[in-house]
Each structure stands twice: as C-alpha cells, then as structure tokens.
Design an enzyme around this catalytic site. Sequence first.
Site, mmCIF file in Angstrom:
data_model
loop_
_atom_site.group_PDB
_atom_site.id
_atom_site.type_symbol
_atom_site.label_atom_id
_atom_site.label_comp_id
_atom_site.label_asym_id
_atom_site.label_seq_id
_atom_site.Cartn_x
_atom_site.Cartn_y
_atom_site.Cartn_z
ATOM 1 N N HIS A 131 61.070 30.218 28.408
ATOM 2 C CA HIS A 131 59.254 30.222 28.391
ATOM 3 C C HIS A 131 58.776 30.288 27.800
ATOM 4 O O HIS A 131 57.894 31.317 27.494
ATOM 5 C CB HIS A 131 59.661 31.862 29.807
ATOM 6 N N SER A 148 38.895 17.755 9.422
ATOM 7 C CA SER A 148 37.740 18.010 10.459
ATOM 8 C C SER A 148 36.822 17.423 9.934
ATOM 9 O O SER A 148 36.447 17.464 8.787
ATOM 10 C CB SER A 148 37.494 19.510 10.611
#
Length: 460
Positions: free
Chosen positions: A157, A278
């Site tokens: 999980h 970026s």
Amino acid sequence: MSKMWGGRFQKGTDPLVEEFHSSLAFDRRLYRYDIRGSIAHAQMLGHTGIITPEEAETLVNGLTAVLADLDAGRVEFSPQVDEDIHSLVERLLVARVGEVGKKLHTARSRNDQVALDIRMYLKDEISSIRKLLTDLIHTLLDLAERHTETLMPGYTHLQRAQPVSLAHHLMAYVEMFYRDVARLDDCYRRTDVLPLGAGALAGTVFPIDREFTARELGFAAVSENSLDAVADRDFAVEFCAAAALIMVHLSRFCEELVLWSSAEFGFVELDDAYATGSSMMPQKKNPDMAELIRGKSGRVFGDLQALLVMLKGLPLAYNKDMQEDKEALFDAVDTVKKCLTVFVPMVRTLRFREAAMDGAARGGFTNATDLADYLVGRGVPFREAHEIVGRVVLYALEHGKHLEEISLDEYRNFSPVIGEDVYAAIRVENCLAARRVRGGPAPETVRAAIARARERLRQS
Ligand code: ARG
C-alpha cells in the site's frame, strides 16, 4: 496506372480510393523480407520445374537488383502507382527483367505472401527485443550483486512494511523480465511457421515444395491448413500481448524511479544524461524518460486491443481488415524497442542513495513483524503477539521512539516473556538475514538467487 488485378475492371479506381486503401506508406518497411521471400519462392519454382532454371535465375538476379535499388533509396513510393510493397516489388522486377518477371507470382497470392513477410519481420524483431531484455536482465543482476546488503523498506500500500534489500527489489524485476523473455520465445515458436503455399486461401494446383522454401527461409515448420495460414494473425496478437506485459513491467519500474527520485523519497539520482530540466524553474531535474516510458505503455496496450478487435469478427479467410495489423504491430515493436534502448543505460547509470534507503528501512516500524515473531518464539500465539506488538507500536509512536529504543522494563509491561535478546531479534539487519526462506531477501539467499538467474539465462 494499370493494376495487377485490372483485367476484370472496366473503369479506373477513384484516386481517393487509391490513397485510402494503399498500405505502401507503412508496409514499405517490409521490403527486405518481401524480396527475400520472393527469391526463395523463385528458387523453389525453379527447383520443382514449375519454371525453368534459367527463368528462376533471371528472377533471383532481378530481385537482387531491385533490393539494391531499394537499399540505395533509388525508388519512389507512391500510392497512386503501387497498392502495397508486394505490387511495388513485382512492378520493379518486371521493369528490370521483362515478361519473365510476371511468372514470379505463380502458385502464390499476396495473402500468403503478406503473412510470410510479417512472420519474417516479426521473427527478427523478437530476436532483437529478446537481446535488449537479456541486456537489461544482466544490468539488473550486476546491480543486485552490489546491493545484497543495501537495506531498503519493502512496501505494501506504499506504506513501509518490512525490510528488504535493494538487490531483492531489483531481483523482482529480473523475474518479470525473465518471464517476458520466455513469452517472446514461446511467441517466436508460433511465428516460425511458413504460410507460403496457402495461396489466396485454398493452396495451389502446382507441385510446389513448401519444405524447400521453409528451409531456404529458415522456418522451423510449414502451416497445416491453407485457410488458417492466410487468416491467422494470432502470432501478432501474442507478440503485442508479450510487448504489453514488457511495458507493464517497464512502467512499474519507471513509476518507482519517479517516486524514488523525488525529494520526498530521495532513494535514487538519475544520471544527468537521462534527466531533463524545466524551462522556467532552474532547480528542476525531472525524470522525463521514466515518465515517457510509463506513458508509452498505453500505446502498446492500444495496439494489442486494435489487433484483437480487428480480428474478432472476421470470417475465414483473408479480409482486407487484416491490412490494419501492420501499423499496430509496427508501433508495438518500435515502442518496446525504443523504451528498452533508453531504459537499460538509464538503469545502469542510476546512483542509489544508500543512506536514505537505509534510514527509511529503519523507520516506520518495519521490524514490528519480527517482534511479533519473537514473541511467537517464546510461545505466544501469533494472533496474540500481533495484538501485543500493535500496542507496543502505539506506545512507541506516542513516545517518539523506534522499537529498538524501548527499554526492557518498558517491554516487560507489554509481555513478561520479552528478554534482552529481543534487541538482536529486531535489529533490522538481522530481520533481513533471518529471511532465508527460498525466494526471501536474506543476503545469502539473494546471492544464490542471482547465481540461479544467471544460470537460467545462460541456458535459455
Ligand atoms: N496490402 C495487403 C495487406 O497488407 C496485402 C494483401 C492483399 N491481398 C488482397 N487480397 N487484397 O494485407
């Protein structure tokens, strides 16, 4: 332009139709296979006396020259002129050798011809993808070898669960990619069947020698049923299914790289050569390649779906729908190859941040199960031990402590059977080392698994 099937027609094709139904734009990539197949077919026609040996030789030489023209880029491709790669090659052959070129198509149809071409193409591509996969497996094995003692948390999980090693984690992918190799091998066997001789659908009246052609082209078997031979694209579906699973495995790995390279995890740093920045934010180093591979998996699932849907309603035998097999298959091949080609060096150059992994393995109570197992060793039933350790964890959380930091006196409040040896039992290194069960993460077990994986690969 006169059509290879023009005899029955009184009127030309609408130019829109020529554009629409032509497969030349994409099946041109099959030209080498088409010509190799035609050369073997011509040799077989000569060998069986269906044409004379001189005619066969003329055809073979002509085809060889056509191949050279295509290789050298001396051929123009136009859907107005040629419907597909098969008609293009035949037209060029006739232009070179004259009338005898028109004998090549004796005892053959484009239906068995195209099935042959795709099978030849796919056999080659399966071999190159297999090679990329085994390179990847070797890369992972080399990495695993160096990290059998590198602790990291195992997750369920996405919550820290139990300690494993980086090697054990990587070896999980070795299993996946090894199954991919086995699936490709299996698919290869069913692709390695010669369809030529099926004709349009019902074989041929000529005394052809299919085994001869199979030998010439390196096919392991010849097809048993002419209808099936021209209608079957199962091998392409099987390939796309195998390719889809390769992409699932790459995508899961890439997802982990995206997570692990985040500041929040900090488990790994990508080499500069496999990351990008970026345009606005100067500090960024983004895992674009991992994201792209994850994203491209969808294309391959789509290719598989396209083939399945294309085939499901087709009556036997050949239908033009089947021309749609090629773009899907080519896209799956191209995508898997490109992804593996980038993925392998990206993985090879990963820098693992062992301290961060180690720290994470020690946090989050990954040794809680071991504490419960310790109690079981002292005669406490597991369900009860689970309950006790649950309460210990709650206590530790409230006091901001790890399990290792709880004193023996504190422990005794939870269970009187706990002794000084509990600290050795919950030491994270020991938790790992104790999991010696076959398939488990103990360093010695993983080292043995690595050795077996290498051996399995050598023998496959
Ligand atoms: N271009 C066709 C294909 O890719 C070749 C077979 C054409 N056969 C036919 N009967 N029209 O499937």
